[in-house]
Design a protein around this motif. Structure first.
Motif, PDB file in Angstrom:
ATOM      1  N   LYS A 113       0.621  -1.116  -0.133  1.00 43.82           N
ATOM      2  CA  LYS A 113       0.159  -0.356   0.230  1.00 43.82           C
ATOM      3  C   LYS A 113       1.013   1.356  -0.145  1.00 43.82           C
ATOM      4  O   LYS A 113       1.305   1.627   0.946  1.00 43.82           O
ATOM      5  CB  LYS A 113      -0.815  -0.164   1.516  1.00 43.82           C
ATOM      6  N   GLN A 114       0.749   1.867  -1.225  1.00 49.84           N
ATOM      7  CA  GLN A 114       1.721   3.297  -1.575  1.00 49.84           C
ATOM      8  C   GLN A 114       1.505   4.654  -0.677  1.00 49.84           C
ATOM      9  O   GLN A 114       0.070   4.761  -0.518  1.00 49.84           O
ATOM     10  CB  GLN A 114       1.963   3.083  -2.976  1.00 49.84           C
ATOM     11  N   GLU A 123       3.239   7.112  -4.423  1.00 53.64           N
ATOM     12  CA  GLU A 123       5.009   7.311  -4.626  1.00 53.64           C
ATOM     13  C   GLU A 123       5.242   6.546  -5.968  1.00 53.64           C
ATOM     14  O   GLU A 123       6.324   7.269  -6.491  1.00 53.64           O
ATOM     15  CB  GLU A 123       5.163   6.609  -3.304  1.00 53.64           C
ATOM     16  N   SER A 124       5.328   5.375  -5.995  1.00 54.24           N
ATOM     17  CA  SER A 124       5.206   5.445  -7.626  1.00 54.24           C
ATOM     18  C   SER A 124       5.382   6.342  -9.180  1.00 54.24           C
ATOM     19  O   SER A 124       6.630   6.529  -9.224  1.00 54.24           O
ATOM     20  CB  SER A 124       4.922   4.201  -7.824  1.00 54.24           C
ATOM     21  N   LEU A 125       4.277   7.018  -8.797  1.00 55.19           N
ATOM     22  CA  LEU A 125       4.200   8.188  -9.778  1.00 55.19           C
ATOM     23  C   LEU A 125       5.341   9.229  -9.491  1.00 55.19           C
ATOM     24  O   LEU A 125       5.743   9.587 -10.303  1.00 55.19           O
ATOM     25  CB  LEU A 125       3.123   8.526 -10.029  1.00 55.19           C
ATOM     26  N   CYS A 126       5.395   9.584  -8.322  1.00 58.40           N
ATOM     27  CA  CYS A 126       6.386  10.338  -8.135  1.00 58.40           C
ATOM     28  C   CYS A 126       7.686  10.174  -7.914  1.00 58.40           C
ATOM     29  O   CYS A 126       8.523  10.739  -8.950  1.00 58.40           O
ATOM     30  CB  CYS A 126       5.890  11.028  -6.518  1.00 58.40           C
ATOM     31  N   PRO A 132       4.397   4.160 -15.976  1.00 64.70           N
ATOM     32  CA  PRO A 132       3.142   4.019 -14.807  1.00 64.70           C
ATOM     33  C   PRO A 132       3.157   3.855 -13.947  1.00 64.70           C
ATOM     34  O   PRO A 132       3.883   3.187 -13.201  1.00 64.70           O
ATOM     35  CB  PRO A 132       2.564   2.875 -16.165  1.00 64.70           C
ATOM     36  N   VAL A 133       1.551   3.838 -13.175  1.00 64.48           N
ATOM     37  CA  VAL A 133       1.879   3.627 -11.046  1.00 64.48           C
ATOM     38  C   VAL A 133       2.093   2.828 -11.258  1.00 64.48           C
ATOM     39  O   VAL A 133       0.662   1.584 -12.284  1.00 64.48           O
ATOM     40  CB  VAL A 133       0.072   4.382 -10.951  1.00 64.48           C
TER      41      VAL A 133
END
Length: 411
Positions: A113-114, A123-126, A132-133
């Motif tokens: 759970k990000q 968080e993964s997009l940042c 992709p997210v």
């Protein structure tokens, strides 16, 4: 997650489709940012325990759908799978469902759970704004733990079709007909020879540090694009102790200046190829050609460079399996030329036969004399397991010896 590592990247997604090729993304800028792709079997990737997290890999498998609404896919191979996240949303990968693909992209482990970063988003997009997210495992409990954000993919055809249809060829056939099989998918089996540890191929023909050699009889080729490892096995190209294992390579050959390079697609531990048995012929047919006598095909150290006086092992490799007992009393070490003061017989010499390598191992049992020429004599009566006597591959220049190998001792 360290916000200092978050870099803004704007990528223009591009997609094209041609016969036999799907280009999910051009990859412009991504290779430079994340590094060069490493060829990895999907099975090894799935079982790696996250070792490849945030590594760029090239792998293959059969494409399946995971979540149509989110453009998520699965890549499966031999019971293992990873999640596929296409970079750029303009490619409909559904047209490739059920096809075997080779994909290149960044491995990322799915978070449970990000966090959501204020003013940025997930968080993964940042961390990777051009990718992709990542989906959360908490919301998708059936997803595999590892994902690949794919920016390029090639259609390899129907699942396992290449492996099923790829013909088995010998190294001898590839080298005797240079280029005839270039670009085709074939299966080749050879003994592992490490990073050219025995000088089977010219040093200058090696292209990358990871390239390694397989050999069968007197014929050798470079294997490129994959490390010598698979499920449950791994070989070290710098250790002679790891050589001699037989490996079947599914590959596409390319021939350059008489040297064969095998672009590896799959590796499995194999067995030494069985001798080719001729089909039964009518009685009126010509008699079969007599079995070939064994010959010396390789010696180590190579005779182009002086060897140190403290060298403790010389190796002579043969073209066939030899009768170990026949070496008894028929292997001699001596110095070349006229005897000199201080020369002593090699009374402590030790001779062993390594059946796995078809190799005679000779330990002089003494420090060698600097500046002298060392001679290894192979005398008549040495035979293979069929009883065929050793043949001279070249004139020995010595009466009474079938073969004489010579090395210069460093001064």
């Amino acid at each position: 997650m360290r916000l200092a590592a978050l870099a803004g990247v704007t990528l223009a997604a591009a997609a094209s489709h041609a016969a036999g090729q799907v280009q999910v993304h051009s990859g412009a800028g991504l290779e430079g940012k994340y590094g060069e792709a490493e060829a990895v079997e999907l099975e090894d990737l799935a079982l790696s325990g996250g070792r490849y997290d945030r590594s760029v890999v090239r792998t293959r498998g059969v494409l399946d759908l995971a979540n149509e609404a989110r453009n998520h896919y699965r890549l499966r191979f031999r019971g293992h799978e990873v999640l596929i996240l296409p970079v750029g949303g303009s490619v409909d990968m559904r047209m490739m469902m059920g096809r075997q693909l080779s994909v290149t992209g960044l491995v990322r482990e799915l978070p449970y759970k990000q966090d959501t970063i204020p003013g940025c988003g997930p968080e993964s997009l940042c961390l990777d704004p051009g990718l992709p997210v990542l989906p959360d495992l908490a919301d998708h409990p059936g997803y595999p733990r590892l994902s690949i954000s794919v920016w390029s993919a090639s259609d390899l055809g129907e699942p396992a079709a290449q492996e099923r249809e790829a013909p088995a060829v010998t190294l001898e056939s590839l080298l005797s007909k240079p280029g005839a099989r270039d670009g085709q998918t074939v299966r080749v089996t050879g003994a592992f020879r490490g990073h050219n540890l025995f000088g089977d191929l010219p040093k200058a023909s090696r292209r990358r540090s990871g390239d390694w050699v397989i050999k069968h009889e007197a014929f050798a080729a470079w294997v490129v694009g994959m490390d010598p490892k698979g499920s449950g096995w791994s070989l070290d190209g710098d250790l002679r102790e790891d050589t001699g294992k037989w490996i079947e390579v599914l590959a596409r050959p390319a021939t350059r200046d008489g040297v064969v390079y095998l672009q590896a697609l799959r590796l499995v531990l194999g067995r030494e190829p069985a001798p080719v048995v001729a089909a039964a012929k009518p009685k009126a047919a010509a008699p079969a050609r007599p079995a070939a006598r064994p010959v010396v095909v390789f010696a180590f150290p190579v005779d182009t460079d002086p060897v140190p006086p403290d060298t403790t092992r010389f190796m002579v490799q043969f073209s066939k399996d030899m009768d170990a007992a026949s070496f008894e009393g028929r292997v001699q070490l001596r110095y070349g030329g006229r005897p000199r003061p201080g020369d002593k017989p090699f009374d402590a010499v030790r001779v062993d036969y390594d059946s796995g390598r078809r190799a005679l191992l000779v330990d002089p049992g003494a420090v060698l004399r600097a500046g002298r020429q060392l001679e290894l004599w192979l005398l008549p009566g040495i035979v293979d397991v069929q009883g065929l006597e050793l043949a001279a591959s070249a004139p020995s220049g010595v009466d009474g010896a079938v073969a004489v190998l010579r090395w210069t001792i460093a001064g």
